[in-house]
Write a protein that holds these residues in place. Sequence first.
Motif, short mmCIF file in Angstrom:
data_model
loop_
_atom_site.label_atom_id
_atom_site.label_comp_id
_atom_site.label_asym_id
_atom_site.label_seq_id
_atom_site.Cartn_x
_atom_site.Cartn_y
_atom_site.Cartn_z
N ILE A 121 12.66 0.99 3.96
CA ILE A 121 13.37 1.41 2.74
C ILE A 121 14.83 0.99 2.81
O ILE A 121 15.40 0.49 1.82
N ASP A 122 15.46 1.17 3.96
CA ASP A 122 16.86 0.77 4.12
C ASP A 122 17.02 -0.75 3.95
O ASP A 122 18.00 -1.21 3.34
N ALA A 123 16.07 -1.51 4.48
CA ALA A 123 16.15 -2.97 4.35
C ALA A 123 16.06 -3.39 2.89
O ALA A 123 16.83 -4.25 2.42
N ILE A 124 15.14 -2.80 2.15
CA ILE A 124 15.01 -3.13 0.72
C ILE A 124 16.29 -2.76 -0.02
O ILE A 124 16.78 -3.51 -0.87
N ALA A 125 16.85 -1.61 0.32
CA ALA A 125 18.04 -1.12 -0.37
C ALA A 125 19.29 -1.93 -0.03
O ALA A 125 20.13 -2.18 -0.90
N ASN A 126 19.40 -2.37 1.22
CA ASN A 126 20.67 -2.93 1.70
C ASN A 126 20.75 -4.45 1.70
O ASN A 126 21.85 -5.01 1.73
N ILE A 127 19.62 -5.13 1.69
CA ILE A 127 19.65 -6.60 1.72
C ILE A 127 19.71 -7.10 0.28
O ILE A 127 18.78 -6.91 -0.50
N ASP A 128 20.79 -7.76 -0.06
CA ASP A 128 20.99 -8.19 -1.45
C ASP A 128 19.91 -9.17 -1.90
O ASP A 128 19.50 -9.15 -3.06
N LYS A 129 19.44 -10.02 -1.00
CA LYS A 129 18.44 -11.01 -1.38
C LYS A 129 17.07 -10.40 -1.64
O LYS A 129 16.22 -11.04 -2.27
N VAL A 130 16.82 -9.21 -1.14
CA VAL A 130 15.55 -8.53 -1.43
C VAL A 130 15.67 -7.89 -2.80
O VAL A 130 16.46 -6.96 -3.00
N VAL A 131 14.91 -8.40 -3.77
CA VAL A 131 15.01 -7.87 -5.12
C VAL A 131 14.49 -6.43 -5.13
O VAL A 131 13.57 -6.09 -4.39
N LYS A 132 15.09 -5.62 -5.95
CA LYS A 132 14.73 -4.19 -5.98
C LYS A 132 13.51 -4.01 -6.89
O LYS A 132 13.56 -3.44 -7.98
N TYR A 133 12.42 -4.55 -6.42
CA TYR A 133 11.16 -4.60 -7.15
C TYR A 133 10.06 -4.37 -6.13
O TYR A 133 9.98 -5.08 -5.12
N ILE A 134 9.23 -3.37 -6.36
CA ILE A 134 8.13 -3.08 -5.44
C ILE A 134 6.83 -3.04 -6.21
O ILE A 134 6.67 -2.26 -7.15
N ASP A 135 5.92 -3.91 -5.82
CA ASP A 135 4.57 -3.92 -6.39
C ASP A 135 3.70 -3.02 -5.52
O ASP A 135 3.47 -3.31 -4.34
N ILE A 136 3.22 -1.91 -6.09
CA ILE A 136 2.52 -0.91 -5.30
C ILE A 136 1.31 -0.38 -6.09
O ILE A 136 1.41 0.59 -6.83
N PRO A 137 0.17 -1.03 -5.98
CA PRO A 137 -1.03 -0.59 -6.71
C PRO A 137 -1.43 0.83 -6.30
O PRO A 137 -1.69 1.10 -5.13
N LEU A 138 -1.48 1.73 -7.28
CA LEU A 138 -1.78 3.15 -6.99
C LEU A 138 -3.20 3.54 -7.39
O LEU A 138 -3.74 4.51 -6.87
N TYR A 142 0.86 -1.18 0.00
CA TYR A 142 0.00 0.00 0.00
C TYR A 142 0.90 1.24 0.00
O TYR A 142 1.99 1.21 0.59
N PRO A 143 0.48 2.34 -0.65
CA PRO A 143 1.35 3.53 -0.70
C PRO A 143 1.40 4.30 0.62
O PRO A 143 1.19 5.51 0.67
N SER A 144 1.63 3.58 1.68
CA SER A 144 1.89 4.14 3.01
C SER A 144 2.77 3.11 3.73
O SER A 144 3.10 2.07 3.16
N TYR A 145 3.15 3.41 4.96
CA TYR A 145 3.89 2.46 5.80
C TYR A 145 5.30 2.17 5.29
O TYR A 145 5.91 1.19 5.72
N PHE A 146 5.83 2.98 4.37
CA PHE A 146 7.22 2.80 3.96
C PHE A 146 8.10 3.61 4.91
O PHE A 146 8.44 4.76 4.66
N THR A 147 8.47 2.97 6.01
CA THR A 147 9.32 3.63 6.99
C THR A 147 10.75 3.70 6.48
O THR A 147 11.13 2.99 5.53
#
Length: 483
Positions: free
Chosen positions: A283-300, A274-279
């Motif tokens: 964001i740091d976890a998505i950016a820094n964890i290599d196993k987390v693919v840099k892909y975000i599904d966010i229905p707007l 959801y387009p909220s709750y991105f603390t």
Amino acid sequence: MAFIGGLCIQGHDRASSQSSRSVCRSAEVREKPVSVSLVPLGCPKNTVDAEVMLGDLEQQGISVLDDESSADVIIVNTCGFIEDAKRESIEAILAAAELKQGSGAKGVVVTGCLAQRYASQLAEELPEVDAVVGFEGYKSLGEKVRKIALNGKKRSSSTVEVGKATVPFRPEWGRRRLAPKHTAYMRVAEGCDHACSFCAIPSFRGKFRSKQWDQVVEEARLLASKGAVELNLIAEDTNQYGIDFKGDSRRLSDLLYELADIEGIQWIRLLYCYPSYFTDELIDAIANIDKVVKYIDIPLQHISDPVLKRMNRPGAKHTKRLLNRLRDRIPEVEFRSTFITGFPGETQQDHEELVNFVKDFRFHRGGFFTYSEEDGTPAASLDRQIPEEIKMARRDELTSLQQDIQAEFADEKIGKVIDVLVDRIEDGHAVGRARFDAPEIDCIVHLLQDVPPGLVVKARVVESDLFDLLADTNPHVVNGEVV
């Protein structure tokens, strides 16, 4: 003529039995060998429901068959989200009923969101259905299946068991997988507390509740031990995970670090954000964890403020600020989004604003759907409903634009080395996906070589075919090592 969820059902041959249902002791029911086949419909959340359901049935000694015509009981796990999904579900139910008439199948059971949402109507208007079972009834589904199989086609009426929409989580690690073992959808939460005016999901999926931390981690470990290398995290509102925990400050960001430590897991993907709750922590976890693919599904859903206000969604300023923040903080992040065209009151100016937004922002992947009037939702009673032909024309314009954008993205990948997760073999060649593509809904990569499914390989893109890619794995690199 009958209607279910606004859809007309008529002109179908139906078999209805007036014989009374025989009565037998549960011990006798359990002794008879029984088989089922399941028709899976709907979203990944429904897929998980189906996998858990089949796992439960197998643990109770019920055989699961791929061939519907050979099964004693056919289960249709339905979707009830929008009109097209409801129509597909009803057609699948009627197809199962025809098999029941013409083959050895003894019964048809309807489960899933359509069953939860329209149980009484289904039972009344589709007499060929033996049982309609909602979410709360899944725990006793095996007993129902056995009784239907034992009684054969003799029954007086459909049985209905729906119950509450907000039900406790059941163990989900004993699933019978429907997807390839190397990729798995993993539910981290259920239900939704938002009040989008067009959406009926909270009415039949219940209130938001996070799955307990230990349950999620244990399920991930078991999936990895059985060959899963990709975890696709799902919920109605995935990035809200943990917000309802009492006395526990752990959130989705903490969960990502925990999952990344599991041996065997290589890709972790976030779907349905959801387009909220991105603390900042998330964001740091998505950016820094290599196993987390840099892909975000966010229905707007839209970008015009007048439309968003009528939808009861976050405003355009908030959305644009969030997207820019994510792009600034997460290098090479790719976005998938979905949008609704022809929402009540949408003007040509609103539509053009959405077109310009999609053109300027250039989503990596996108889907566009015409507004579907859903029973019981506030949007269904809004004024200025849009004619269907205008909805479709606006959808087609946006779809064409997105196709051009995706073709440009594909061309930009030529010459680059990408990671590819192999999904299957077709005509002697491997077919897989890059990190920036989710299973089932996104594009694919054709490899020149034959590589076993489940491996992550590095490959150089040599050609694009509209949206899909052709890539060469020579030298053959698996999991970061040349082999």
